[in-house]
Enzyme design. Structure first.
Site, mmCIF file in Angstrom:
data_model
loop_
_atom_site.group_PDB
_atom_site.id
_atom_site.type_symbol
_atom_site.label_atom_id
_atom_site.label_comp_id
_atom_site.label_asym_id
_atom_site.label_seq_id
_atom_site.Cartn_x
_atom_site.Cartn_y
_atom_site.Cartn_z
ATOM 1 N N HIS A 251 -60.384 122.312 12.365
ATOM 2 C CA HIS A 251 -59.202 121.489 12.054
ATOM 3 C C HIS A 251 -58.390 121.357 13.349
ATOM 4 O O HIS A 251 -57.408 122.056 13.570
ATOM 5 C CB HIS A 251 -58.369 122.145 10.945
ATOM 6 C CG HIS A 251 -57.072 121.430 10.689
ATOM 7 N ND1 HIS A 251 -57.008 120.121 10.256
ATOM 8 C CD2 HIS A 251 -55.784 121.824 10.826
ATOM 9 C CE1 HIS A 251 -55.746 119.759 10.140
ATOM 10 N NE2 HIS A 251 -54.979 120.765 10.491
ATOM 11 N N ASP B 280 -57.969 116.423 6.515
ATOM 12 C CA ASP B 280 -58.722 115.528 7.410
ATOM 13 C C ASP B 280 -59.701 114.673 6.595
ATOM 14 O O ASP B 280 -59.878 113.476 6.849
ATOM 15 C CB ASP B 280 -59.484 116.380 8.432
ATOM 16 C CG ASP B 280 -58.599 117.428 9.068
ATOM 17 O OD1 ASP B 280 -57.695 117.047 9.818
ATOM 18 O OD2 ASP B 280 -58.780 118.632 8.782
#
Ligand SMILES: NC(=O)c1ccc[n+]([C@@H]2O[C@H](COP(=O)([O-])OP(=O)(O)OC[C@H]3O[C@@H](n4cnc5c(N)ncnc54)[C@H](O)[C@@H]3O)[C@@H](O)[C@H]2O)c1
Ligand SMILES: O=C(O)C[C@H](O)C(=O)O
Length: 326
Positions: free
Chosen positions: A187, A159
């Protein structure tokens, strides 16, 4: 030459495994002077495919590859392990959230936590990639009570890297110009990529972009990137996930650059008011093989709301697997 270290990779016959093992063996993860012994784990029906991967590793004649073992037994795969990348888990398909995998995958991590507790090096560094990564890391950690909880981490580096690329493209720069990116939280689709503290060529990112782009484009793009890749490829991210796992372990083992930081899902010590003991992504610096949460990062109301939403989701995931938490 240094003495070899033992690196366990689970799910080694899977698609991330195929993008990961060759880079570990070539020195991308732990450096060009660090020999490695690969201890590969997968399930029994995958053993033949894993044998094929072993043959290909042999055929690369990597100078740093000091040995390979393949097994379907976690007690063997984690024996004396110094580093473990826990990839083996079911990936999601279209229309699923990562937490929909909790039921299918959680049991894997309680078994592996116990095997780590019983057989691995006391200084093992564990990275959980298999989804939902933060809560799987929590399950692993709670089943390994004899090992320091700081040694269990979850991957939000993918990410982080996605956010850096999106910001560089928007500002007409390259990722080399982007520093101090942070992914806060889980996440998952509640993760919060923070541009108030990120910098482009030393300037605060939010001074260079419109708030509407930040809220309506950047944040959803980063949050939903995994789903976009599943839609486009018909399979979840693999090479970029493997690359992020290499980056995460490399930063942890060999350190982060002066003045910059990385995002890591780590054991919360209560910093920034996040419930202690959750595996939550924070900005971290690394040195001497250890991580520290960066303190004093400025948090406005906008950031606080999003950080709390992700914390709430992690609390719910934790409560859903209470029976596996040891
Ligand atoms: N954190 C992240 O950023 C991130 C990024 C991409 C993918 N992922 C996750 O990583 C996981 C693996 O993805 P993939 O694309 O490689 O999947 P894959 O299906 O290609 O491979 C998974 C492998 O794990 C193995 N496996 C299943 N149960 C196991 C067990 N108990 N022990 C050992 N191995 C086992 C399978 O046999 C298979 O070989 C998925 O959960 C996926 O969602 C996480
Ligand atoms: O999105 C997924 O399910 C895979 C992975 O977690 C990703 O972010 O690409």
């Amino acid at each position: 030459m240094k003495a070899p270290v033992r690196v366990t990779v689970t799910g080694a016959a899977g698609q991330i495994g195929y993008a990961l093992l060759f880079r570990i063996a070539s020195g991308d993860m732990l450096g060009a002077d660090q020999p490695v012994i690969l201890q590969l784990l997968d399930i029994t029906p995958a053993m033949e495919a894993l044998e094929g991967v072993r043959m290909e590793l042999d055929d690369c004649a990597f100078p740093l590859l000091a040995g390979i073992t393949c097994s379907d037994d976690p007690d063997i795969a984690f024996k004396d392990s110094d580093y473990a990348l826990l990839v083996g888990a079911r990936p999601r398909g279209p229309g699923m959230e990562r937490k929909d995998l909790l039921e299918a995958n959680a049991a894997i991590f309680s078994v592996q936590g116990k095997a780590i507790n019983n057989h691995a090096s006391r200084n093992i560094k564990v990275l959980v990639v298999g989804n939902p990564a933060n809560t799987n890391a929590l399950i692993t950690q709670r089943n390994a009570p004899d090992i320091d909880p700081r040694n269990f981490t979850a991957m939000t580096r993918l990410d982080h890297n996605r956010a850096m690329s999106q910001l560089a493209q928007k500002t007409g720069t390259t990722v080399n110009d982007v520093t101090n990116m942070t992914i806060w939280g889980n996440h998952s689709a509640t993760q919060y990529p923070d541009l108030f503290n990120a910098k482009v060529q030393g300037k605060t990112a939010t001074d260079l972009i419109e708030q509407s782009w930040y809220e309506e484009d950047f944040i959803p793009t980063v949050q939903q990137r995994g789903a976009a890749i599943i839609k486009a490829r018909g399979a979840s991210s693999a090479a970029s996930a493997a690359n992020a796992a290499i980056d995460h372990m490399n930063s942890w083992a060999l350190g982060t650059p002066e003045g910059d930081w990385v995002s890591m899902g780590i054991y919360s010590d209560g910093s920034y008011g996040i419930a202690e003991g959750l595996i939550y992504s924070f900005p971290c610096t690394c040195s001497d093989g250890d991580w520290q949460i960066v303190q004093g990062v400025s948090i406005g109301e906008f950031s606080q709301t999003k950080m709390t939403a992700s914390e709430t989701e992690l609390t719910e995931e934790r409560d859903a697997v209470a029976h596996l938490l040891g």
